[in-house]
Design an enzyme around this catalytic site. Structure first.
Site, mmCIF file in Angstrom:
data_model
loop_
_atom_site.group_PDB
_atom_site.id
_atom_site.type_symbol
_atom_site.label_atom_id
_atom_site.label_comp_id
_atom_site.label_asym_id
_atom_site.label_seq_id
_atom_site.Cartn_x
_atom_site.Cartn_y
_atom_site.Cartn_z
ATOM 1 N N CYS A 179 0.790 -1.162 -0.040
ATOM 2 C CA CYS A 179 0.072 -0.120 0.000
ATOM 3 C C CYS A 179 0.702 1.210 -0.034
ATOM 4 O O CYS A 179 0.263 2.360 -0.469
ATOM 5 C CB CYS A 179 -0.945 0.057 1.229
ATOM 6 S SG CYS A 179 -2.052 -1.506 1.160
ATOM 7 N N ASN A 192 -10.153 -0.285 -0.590
ATOM 8 C CA ASN A 192 -8.457 -0.172 -0.374
ATOM 9 C C ASN A 192 -8.147 -0.829 -1.675
ATOM 10 O O ASN A 192 -8.127 -1.890 -1.798
ATOM 11 C CB ASN A 192 -8.092 -0.901 0.802
ATOM 12 C CG ASN A 192 -6.579 -1.044 1.101
ATOM 13 O OD1 ASN A 192 -5.795 -0.439 0.174
ATOM 14 N ND2 ASN A 192 -6.007 -1.605 2.099
ATOM 15 N N HIS A 223 -3.627 7.588 2.256
ATOM 16 C CA HIS A 223 -3.933 5.780 1.762
ATOM 17 C C HIS A 223 -5.577 5.489 2.129
ATOM 18 O O HIS A 223 -5.759 5.843 3.468
ATOM 19 C CB HIS A 223 -3.079 4.968 2.336
ATOM 20 C CG HIS A 223 -3.298 3.673 2.025
ATOM 21 N ND1 HIS A 223 -3.706 3.039 0.999
ATOM 22 C CD2 HIS A 223 -3.240 2.368 3.047
ATOM 23 C CE1 HIS A 223 -4.299 1.696 0.893
ATOM 24 N NE2 HIS A 223 -3.675 1.228 2.327
#
Length: 314
Positions: A115, A270, A240
């Site tokens: 990520c 996500n 994020h």
């Protein structure tokens, strides 16, 4: 001799057409829309179509960014792709993308920091440009997370989506990217991983949440201290998009109202390395950012990895 800086001159984004809602997931696993939204802030996510590859999504985002920058692929001196879900072990997704775009000869490589991958890639491209090694760089974050999700595990399948985001960086004599900060600690590897020989995400959610909140708070303070700034001097947080509670905790540490935080998690889920550039692109196209405003980008991912980038817009 004047110093060389890098700045973001264009963004691009791509989301697959198929939308998987929480209501859809109710038919697949024991869960509910209310339960998912309360714990994550997610309502829906985009899922790649059968046969739609990671490089296909990367190409769509990259072409949009190049068009907005007014550049051709031949103008690129560097191509970096951040992904943890490549279509094949090798060649890299960056090399496959390079061929699609028609660039010849520029260095092209992938970065795998899950990520945090886009922040790692942005930091790398920034250093290339500052050192004079590139004038125009393409940085892409792209993921096909649906390929590595266990669709019978309600603890993880609710979280992830697919997509791609891209930026073009160009050299200039005024600061764009002010500083980047990247870290990792492999001691936490067992808390969030795709174990060797397997193709499905394994995550200890509560433990990951606690470390993410702590490390993101620390990276915010590190970034501010490195640039002698106060939280009030940050105009926008572009985080994020993992979980709305993590985003809110980071905003709280900055003292930023949520109106100055870019959030796409509700409808993107996500998207790992794609989440920060997708959020950046969406906010830019909505006209959120004004020239010379300070943006703080941050991310946390498996590894564990975490990082930030402070930049001036435009």
């Amino acid at each position: 001799m004047k110093p060389i800086y890098s700045r973001i001159v264009a963004t691009g984004g791509y989301l697959p057409e198929r939308i998987l809602s929480n209501r859809d997931l109710e038919q697949m696993v024991e869960t509910s829309d209310a339960w998912i939204f309360a714990r994550t802030g997610i309502r829906s996510r985009h899922i790649a179509a059968p046969g739609e590859k990671t490089v296909d999504m990367a190409e769509a985002a990259a072409r949009q960014a190049l068009a907005d920058a007014g550049l051709n692929a031949a103008d690129l001196d560097l191509i970096i792709v951040a992904t943890t879900t490549p279509d094949q072990i090798f060649p890299s997704t960056a090399c496959l993308l390079q061929a699609r775009l028609g660039n010849r000869g520029a260095p092209a490589f992938d970065i795998q920091a899950v990520c945090t991958g886009f922040i790692y890639a942005l930091a790398t491209a920034d250093r290339f440009i500052r050192s004079g090694g590139a004038r125009h760089a393409l940085v892409v974050g792209v993921e096909s997370m649906s390929h590595i999700v266990d669709w019978t595990d309600r603890g993880t399948c609710i979280l992830f989506g697919d997509g791609a985001g891209a930026v073009v960086l160009s050299a200039g004599d005024q600061p764009g990217i002010i500083s980047t900060h990247i870290h990792a600690d492999g001691a936490y590897a067992d808390l969030l991983q795709v174990p060797g020989g397997e193709t499905r995400i394994a995550m200890q959610g509560n433990a990951v949440f606690r470390v993410a909140v702590r490390t993101l708070g620390e990276i915010v303070q590190e970034t501010l201290a490195a640039n002698a700034l106060t939280p009030a001097e940050i105009d926008w947080l572009v985080p994020h998009q993992a979980n709305i509670r993590i985003i809110e905790a980071t905003a709280d540490k900055l003292g930023l109202p949520m109106e100055r935080v870019v959030t796409t998690v509700e409808h993107h889920g996500n998207t790992s390395a794609a989440s920060v550039p997708l959020a950046l692109d969406e906010a830019a196209r909505r006209g959120c950012f004004q020239p010379r405003q300070r943006l703080l980008l941050e991310a946390f991912g498996g590894g564990f990895t975490w990082g930030s980038a402070l930049l001036r817009w435009g």
